[in-house]
Motif scaffolding. Sequence first.
Motif, mmCIF file in Angstrom:
data_model
loop_
_atom_site.group_PDB
_atom_site.id
_atom_site.type_symbol
_atom_site.label_atom_id
_atom_site.label_comp_id
_atom_site.label_asym_id
_atom_site.label_seq_id
_atom_site.Cartn_x
_atom_site.Cartn_y
_atom_site.Cartn_z
ATOM 1 N N PHE A 191 -12.792 5.833 -0.110
ATOM 2 C CA PHE A 191 -11.788 5.610 -1.143
ATOM 3 C C PHE A 191 -12.316 5.713 -2.664
ATOM 4 O O PHE A 191 -11.404 6.162 -3.540
ATOM 5 N N GLU A 192 -13.597 5.372 -2.848
ATOM 6 C CA GLU A 192 -13.900 5.165 -4.468
ATOM 7 C C GLU A 192 -13.977 6.913 -4.525
ATOM 8 O O GLU A 192 -13.442 7.106 -5.768
ATOM 9 N N THR A 199 -12.091 9.353 -3.626
ATOM 10 C CA THR A 199 -10.629 9.742 -3.647
ATOM 11 C C THR A 199 -9.794 9.266 -4.769
ATOM 12 O O THR A 199 -8.797 9.854 -5.109
ATOM 13 N N ALA A 200 -9.984 8.030 -4.995
ATOM 14 C CA ALA A 200 -9.282 7.235 -5.946
ATOM 15 C C ALA A 200 -9.782 7.022 -7.324
ATOM 16 O O ALA A 200 -9.433 7.621 -8.185
ATOM 17 N N ALA A 201 -10.578 6.088 -7.346
ATOM 18 C CA ALA A 201 -11.228 5.551 -8.790
ATOM 19 C C ALA A 201 -12.026 6.853 -9.423
ATOM 20 O O ALA A 201 -11.823 7.215 -10.699
ATOM 21 N N MET A 205 -3.272 4.474 -9.964
ATOM 22 C CA MET A 205 -2.575 4.088 -8.842
ATOM 23 C C MET A 205 -2.415 2.630 -8.838
ATOM 24 O O MET A 205 -2.951 1.990 -9.561
ATOM 25 N N SER A 206 -1.252 2.356 -8.327
ATOM 26 C CA SER A 206 -0.863 0.930 -8.125
ATOM 27 C C SER A 206 -1.445 0.144 -7.313
ATOM 28 O O SER A 206 -2.427 0.628 -6.590
ATOM 29 N N ALA A 207 -1.736 -1.198 -7.372
ATOM 30 C CA ALA A 207 -2.309 -1.971 -6.333
ATOM 31 C C ALA A 207 -1.713 -1.794 -4.953
ATOM 32 O O ALA A 207 -2.466 -1.770 -3.976
ATOM 33 N N ARG A 261 -3.291 1.607 -3.738
ATOM 34 C CA ARG A 261 -4.639 1.630 -3.439
ATOM 35 C C ARG A 261 -4.798 0.757 -2.098
ATOM 36 O O ARG A 261 -5.632 1.278 -1.584
ATOM 37 N N LEU A 298 -4.028 3.270 0.695
ATOM 38 C CA LEU A 298 -5.211 4.331 0.843
ATOM 39 C C LEU A 298 -6.302 3.538 1.522
ATOM 40 O O LEU A 298 -6.930 4.332 2.480
ATOM 41 N N GLN A 299 -6.977 2.520 1.079
ATOM 42 C CA GLN A 299 -8.002 1.995 1.542
ATOM 43 C C GLN A 299 -7.936 1.746 3.378
ATOM 44 O O GLN A 299 -8.607 1.877 4.127
ATOM 45 N N ASP A 342 4.352 6.246 -3.446
ATOM 46 C CA ASP A 342 4.542 4.917 -4.140
ATOM 47 C C ASP A 342 5.892 5.042 -4.558
ATOM 48 O O ASP A 342 6.130 5.347 -5.821
#
Length: 215
Positions: free
Chosen positions: A27-28, A30-32, A38-40, A43, A46-47, A64
């Motif tokens: 997750f870290e 691919t996203a952050a 990304m909205s909450a 996120r 995805l997680q 989203d």
Amino acid sequence: MVVWRKALVAVAVAWMGVCGALPVQAFERTAASAGEPMSADARFALQWILATRDNHGMPFAVVDKKDARVFIYDARGHLVGATRALLGMARGDHSVPGIGDVPPARIPVADRTTPAGRFVTEPGENHVGEHVVWVDYAAALAIHRVRPDAARDARLQRLASGRPDAQRVSAGCIVVPVDFYDDVVRPTLGQRRGVVYVLPEMRPVREMFGKVGDL
């Protein structure tokens, strides 16, 4: 069609306290670390997908609706790309029965929704031979490019506006820029089956992920 397994709420929340190894690291990555906004809600989705491996080894997308943005991932959960998208003109999380048999121009505005849920996708073609990714074939719901018609320039302006409310203009389909479709969507979801998670806008996202998707 949205396909569900019986609710397994314990599994749906297990990632919060148990799945802290590979899924969270993925997750870290691919996203952050990718720097994509990304909205909450996105996120959380995805997680959850990564922690439960609900994509079953298939490429997937998170749509989203509130943010009018699409995130595309490969089968291992690595971000391939993200973009703003045009979505259904009307707010709502369900499709009207039989809507796939109605010509787009004749669909009432109130019925032009992008339904929420978990969809197993198939690449294919529409009635004019255009390559699309079918999200729900029976409902004529697909991911496709901005089309070269009279509305093209206005739709590109809406995409560039950065305003989610301005991006609610389609008959229900998920419409993305041509380059994004050709460079990201088609190579990832346009070659094989995949999964698209369309997040709800009329109810909490966590309610949707209290059910575990089944093929």
